[in-house]
Design a protein around this motif. Structure first.
Motif, short mmCIF file in Angstrom:
data_model
loop_
_atom_site.label_atom_id
_atom_site.label_comp_id
_atom_site.label_asym_id
_atom_site.label_seq_id
_atom_site.Cartn_x
_atom_site.Cartn_y
_atom_site.Cartn_z
N VAL A 126 0.84 -1.20 0.00
CA VAL A 126 0.00 0.00 0.00
C VAL A 126 0.88 1.26 0.00
CG1 VAL A 126 -1.72 1.32 1.29
CG2 VAL A 126 -1.90 -1.16 1.18
N GLY A 127 1.95 1.22 0.77
CA GLY A 127 2.84 2.39 0.86
C GLY A 127 3.48 2.72 -0.48
N GLU A 128 4.01 1.71 -1.16
CA GLU A 128 4.67 1.97 -2.44
C GLU A 128 3.66 2.42 -3.49
OE1 GLU A 128 7.49 2.64 -2.67
OE2 GLU A 128 8.92 1.26 -1.78
N ILE A 129 2.47 1.85 -3.45
CA ILE A 129 1.45 2.27 -4.43
C ILE A 129 1.02 3.70 -4.14
CG2 ILE A 129 -0.94 1.88 -5.19
CD1 ILE A 129 -0.41 -1.11 -4.99
N PHE A 172 -2.34 0.49 -12.82
CA PHE A 172 -1.02 0.05 -13.29
C PHE A 172 -0.04 -0.16 -12.14
CE2 PHE A 172 -2.72 1.41 -17.33
CZ PHE A 172 -2.25 0.42 -18.18
N ALA A 173 -0.13 0.67 -11.09
CA ALA A 173 0.77 0.50 -9.94
C ALA A 173 0.53 -0.86 -9.30
CB ALA A 173 0.54 1.62 -8.92
N GLY A 174 -0.74 -1.22 -9.12
CA GLY A 174 -1.06 -2.50 -8.50
C GLY A 174 -0.54 -3.67 -9.31
N VAL A 175 -0.83 -3.65 -10.61
CA VAL A 175 -0.41 -4.74 -11.47
C VAL A 175 1.12 -4.74 -11.62
CG1 VAL A 175 -0.42 -5.54 -13.86
CG2 VAL A 175 -2.57 -5.04 -12.69
N GLY A 176 1.71 -3.53 -11.70
CA GLY A 176 3.16 -3.43 -11.83
C GLY A 176 3.85 -4.05 -10.62
N LEU A 177 3.35 -3.72 -9.45
CA LEU A 177 3.94 -4.24 -8.21
C LEU A 177 3.82 -5.76 -8.16
CD1 LEU A 177 5.15 -2.58 -5.84
CD2 LEU A 177 3.03 -3.00 -4.61
N ALA A 178 2.61 -6.24 -8.49
CA ALA A 178 2.38 -7.68 -8.45
C ALA A 178 3.29 -8.39 -9.45
CB ALA A 178 0.91 -7.99 -8.74
N ALA A 248 -13.84 2.76 -15.49
CA ALA A 248 -13.30 3.09 -14.17
C ALA A 248 -13.25 1.84 -13.29
CB ALA A 248 -14.15 4.16 -13.49
N ALA A 249 -14.31 1.02 -13.36
CA ALA A 249 -14.36 -0.20 -12.55
C ALA A 249 -13.24 -1.16 -12.96
CB ALA A 249 -15.71 -0.88 -12.71
N TYR A 250 -12.99 -1.25 -14.27
CA TYR A 250 -11.89 -2.08 -14.79
C TYR A 250 -10.57 -1.68 -14.11
CZ TYR A 250 -8.77 -4.06 -18.47
OH TYR A 250 -7.81 -4.73 -19.17
N LEU A 251 -10.26 -0.38 -14.12
CA LEU A 251 -9.00 0.09 -13.56
C LEU A 251 -8.94 -0.14 -12.05
CD1 LEU A 251 -8.76 3.39 -15.62
CD2 LEU A 251 -7.20 1.42 -15.79
N LEU A 252 -10.07 0.09 -11.38
CA LEU A 252 -10.13 -0.12 -9.94
C LEU A 252 -9.87 -1.59 -9.60
CD1 LEU A 252 -10.77 1.31 -7.23
CD2 LEU A 252 -13.13 0.50 -7.51
N ALA A 253 -10.54 -2.46 -10.35
CA ALA A 253 -10.38 -3.90 -10.11
C ALA A 253 -8.94 -4.33 -10.35
CB ALA A 253 -11.32 -4.68 -11.01
N MET A 254 -8.34 -3.77 -11.40
CA MET A 254 -6.96 -4.09 -11.74
C MET A 254 -6.03 -3.71 -10.58
SD MET A 254 -5.42 -2.53 -15.24
CE MET A 254 -3.70 -2.16 -15.37
N GLY A 255 -6.25 -2.52 -10.03
CA GLY A 255 -5.42 -2.06 -8.92
C GLY A 255 -5.62 -2.90 -7.68
N LEU A 256 -6.87 -3.20 -7.37
CA LEU A 256 -7.15 -3.98 -6.15
C LEU A 256 -6.59 -5.39 -6.25
CD1 LEU A 256 -10.80 -2.82 -5.33
CD2 LEU A 256 -8.70 -2.28 -4.08
N LEU A 257 -6.76 -5.98 -7.43
CA LEU A 257 -6.24 -7.33 -7.63
C LEU A 257 -4.71 -7.32 -7.50
CD1 LEU A 257 -7.02 -10.24 -8.47
CD2 LEU A 257 -6.38 -9.60 -10.80
N GLY A 258 -4.08 -6.32 -8.14
CA GLY A 258 -2.63 -6.21 -8.07
C GLY A 258 -2.17 -6.05 -6.63
N LEU A 259 -2.85 -5.20 -5.89
CA LEU A 259 -2.49 -4.94 -4.49
C LEU A 259 -2.55 -6.22 -3.67
CD1 LEU A 259 -1.92 -3.12 -2.07
CD2 LEU A 259 -4.35 -2.59 -1.99
#
Ligand SMILES: Nc1ncnc2c1ncn2[C@@H]1O[C@H](COP(=O)(O)OP(=O)(O)OP(=O)(O)O)[C@@H](O)[C@H]1O
Ligand SMILES: [Mg+2]
Lengths: 272, 309
Positions: A126-129, A172-178, A248-259
């Protein structure tokens, strides 16, 4: 001779030590300290989209002329600027969640030290994102101001374009981190580039979706950067539709999944 | 009875099928200096990481400060200090910022951390390097900074994984001195080491680990007294000598013998008498000398191997 150090336990540290909401911010603080001395490397993030806007928006715009978007004619520059904004939001958030994150995790062992404190793998993620989003939002904000100066913000909804850029950054941050937690060496970063270049070129960033072949159009509709491009372009040009919520939901889901994946993987890798 | 700082029962750590810690039991009392001694791969770091709540146990019981690491990891970590085997100072930050941000990870107010950091830099004699980056520091300085960092939250217990490995004798003695001071101020010390002298100097009590198991436990002098004779005669032999054969020949001069690669150890309560008897009988050797029995001998007798193996 050194001064004696008082080390006996003090009740100051009574539990609970630190609220989980505050913990990720400590990592943001750490990054501020680390970047304080090298603030100038931030400049490229401001300059890159600006140079693109000048060269492509204005240069190529002269050759292309106006485009029809949702029934309105807009100059090519106004068309391409929100695309560049989405790209800046993507690249800005990937800097600290891919390459820099990898170095800190595998080589500097920064997070090994962090995890010996009360912070958890999820706090690290969470901090890095959060940090990546702050950095990305600065770039996007500056770019939006440039667009304002050029008269490319053609709707009052443009005000939502900044949160929109943060949402793109989050995805992208979530998926990038994952994804980075799966990388074994620097060689694997070629895959990141291999994924980013086609996204960069083929997400309706530089041409309207209708100019692509039909088969490719269908594929593009499902790619992540396309969601951001549509979102930003619609907001900035005032071409609103309820389907924006899907993007917007697509991007949100992407971030949450990545996180979620990243938190889990950081725990597995650093706390075996 | 006071609650132990660390209590482990059948504590086990497996990595896949590999057993790194195999059902060990121990208790560490408040204010004690407790050591894990053992060769490479014995399972010392794996044990320390479970105590430090950065590695979940596979099975068994573990309590740290009375809490279960599986449930209260963050709370426990907030109350202990950790000096890991490999330095992991933040190389992007200065010496001072390393302490500042570490204090922030523990949610301490900045003013408190500033005061504490200045005190700690003084304590580890690094005040003049406060604005230096980490990379240019020597190994010993990095180690001292890591110790200072581990103390930023005024821990009740300090975990030190090989605190002096790789340091020159002077740097080691400075560190030992600091650890003594901490112990006197009431901090519980839990440390691992390969060094006999370090274990004997610092530890009130220790366990010897080998192959994921605890093979002996007790205060250093008692361990030596219980399992070894008072003195040892080291008989150095020429390289081509058959040490097993020579050990058998030396047997009658002492209580027991241990053949090593290039020498034979003769365990005896009177080293001088043993040595003279051997010399008088014309036993030929490159050199012979008498020394006090050490933890190394305890380990050798218990496992048949030296700690460096
Ligand atoms: N993450 C891991 N995955 C697989 N095996 C591991 C892992 N960590 C440790 N091991 C194995 O567990 C065993 C014990 O390792 P550990 O680091 O606890 O030993 P140690 O006593 O600290 O040794 P040293 O003195 O070399 O530091 C070793 O054989 C090691 O290879
Ligand atoms: Mg170790």
């Amino acid at each position: 001779m050194s001064a004696p150090v008082r080390t006996a336990p003090r009740p100051v540290l009574a539990l609970p030590l630190i609220g989980w909401r505050r913990r990720p911010w400590r990592l943001v603080e750490r990054n501020v300290l680390a970047y304080r001395r090298i603030w100038y490397i931030f400049l490229s993030g401001f300059l890159e989209p600006l140079l693109f806007l000048l060269s492509i928006g204005i240069g190529v715009g002269k050759l292309v002329g106006d485009l029809n978007v949702g029934g309105h004619l807009v100059p090519y520059r106004s068309f391409v600027a929100p695309g560049l904004l989405a790209i800046a939001a993507m690249t800005g958030s990937l800097l600290d969640t891919t390459f820099n994150f990898f170095v800190k995790m595998k080589y500097s062992h920064t997070y090994d030290a962090v995890l010996a404190s009360p912070l958890s793998p999820r706090d690290v993620a969470v901090g890095e994102i959060t940090w990546a989003l702050i950095r990305g939002a600065t770039y996007s904000g500056a770019f939006l101001l440039t667009m304002l100066a050029f008269g490319d913000l053609r709707s009052a909804w443009s005000i939502v374009a900044l949160p929109g850029a943060v949402l793109i950054g989050f995805g992208f941050a979530g998926v990038g981190l994952a994804a980075t937690t799966y990388m074994r060496s620097f060689v694997d970063f070629d895959y990141v580039n291999m994924a980013m270049i086609p996204l960069f070129l083929f997400s309706a960033t530089f041409f309207p979706l209708s100019r692509y072949p039909a088969g490719l159009q269908a594929v593009i509709r499902f790619t992540p950067l396309y969601q951001g491009v549509v979102l930003e372009r619609s907001l900035v040009l005032g071409d609103l539709h309820w389907t924006l919520l899907i993007h917007a939901a697509y991007l949100l889901a992407m971030g949450l999944l990545g996180l979620r994946v990243a938190s889990k993987r950081i725990g597995l890798l650093l706390q075996p | 009875m006071t609650m132990p700082v660390v209590a482990a029962r059948s504590l086990t750590k497996r990595f896949g099928a590999f057993v790194a810690v195999d059902g060990i039991d121990f208790e560490i009392a408040p204010g004690e200096a407790f050591g894990f001694l053992g060769p490479n791969g014995a399972g010392k770091t794996s044990t320390m990481r479970m105590i430090g709540c950065v590695s979940p146990r596979t099975s068994g019981e573990l309590r740290v400060l009375g809490l279960d690491p599986a449930e209260s990891g963050a709370d426990i970590r907030g109350r202990i200090g950790v000096v890991p085997q490999e330095d992991n100072l933040d190389t992007e930050l200065t010496v001072w910022d390393n302490l500042m941000i570490y204090g922030r990870y523990f949610d301490l107010p900045r003013a408190d951390i500033r005061e504490r950091a200045a005190e700690l830099l003084e304590f580890v004699q690094l005040s003049d390097r406060r604005d230096s980056k980490v990379d240019p520091l020597s190994g010993g300085m990095k180690r001292r900074l890591t110790i200072a960092r581990s103390l930023i939250n005024r821990p009740e217990a300090l975990l030190l994984d090989e605190p002096t490995t790789g340091l020159d004798p002077q740097a080691r003695h400075l560190l030992w001195d600091r650890l003594y001071q901490l112990k006197r101020s009431g901090v519980t010390l839990v440390l691992t080491t390969h060094y006999m002298d370090e274990a004997e100097q610092l530890c009130d009590r220790l366990v010897i680990m080998d192959n994921a198991k605890i093979v002996a436990e007790g205060p250093p002098r008692k361990l030596i007294a219980d399992s070894v004779t008072r003195e040892v005669v080291e008989v150095r032999l020429p390289l081509d000598a058959d040490t097993a054969f020579e050990a058998a020949r030396l047997k009658r001069f002492g209580d027991r013998t241990e053949p090593l690669a290039d020498r034979v150890l003769v365990y005896t309560d009177d080293g001088d008498a043993t040595m003279h008897a051997a010399v008088d009988e014309g036993f030929g050797a490159d050199s012979m000398f008498v020394r006090r029995a050490s933890l190394e001998d305890v380990f050798l007798i218990l496992t048949g191997r030296t700690l460096e193996d």
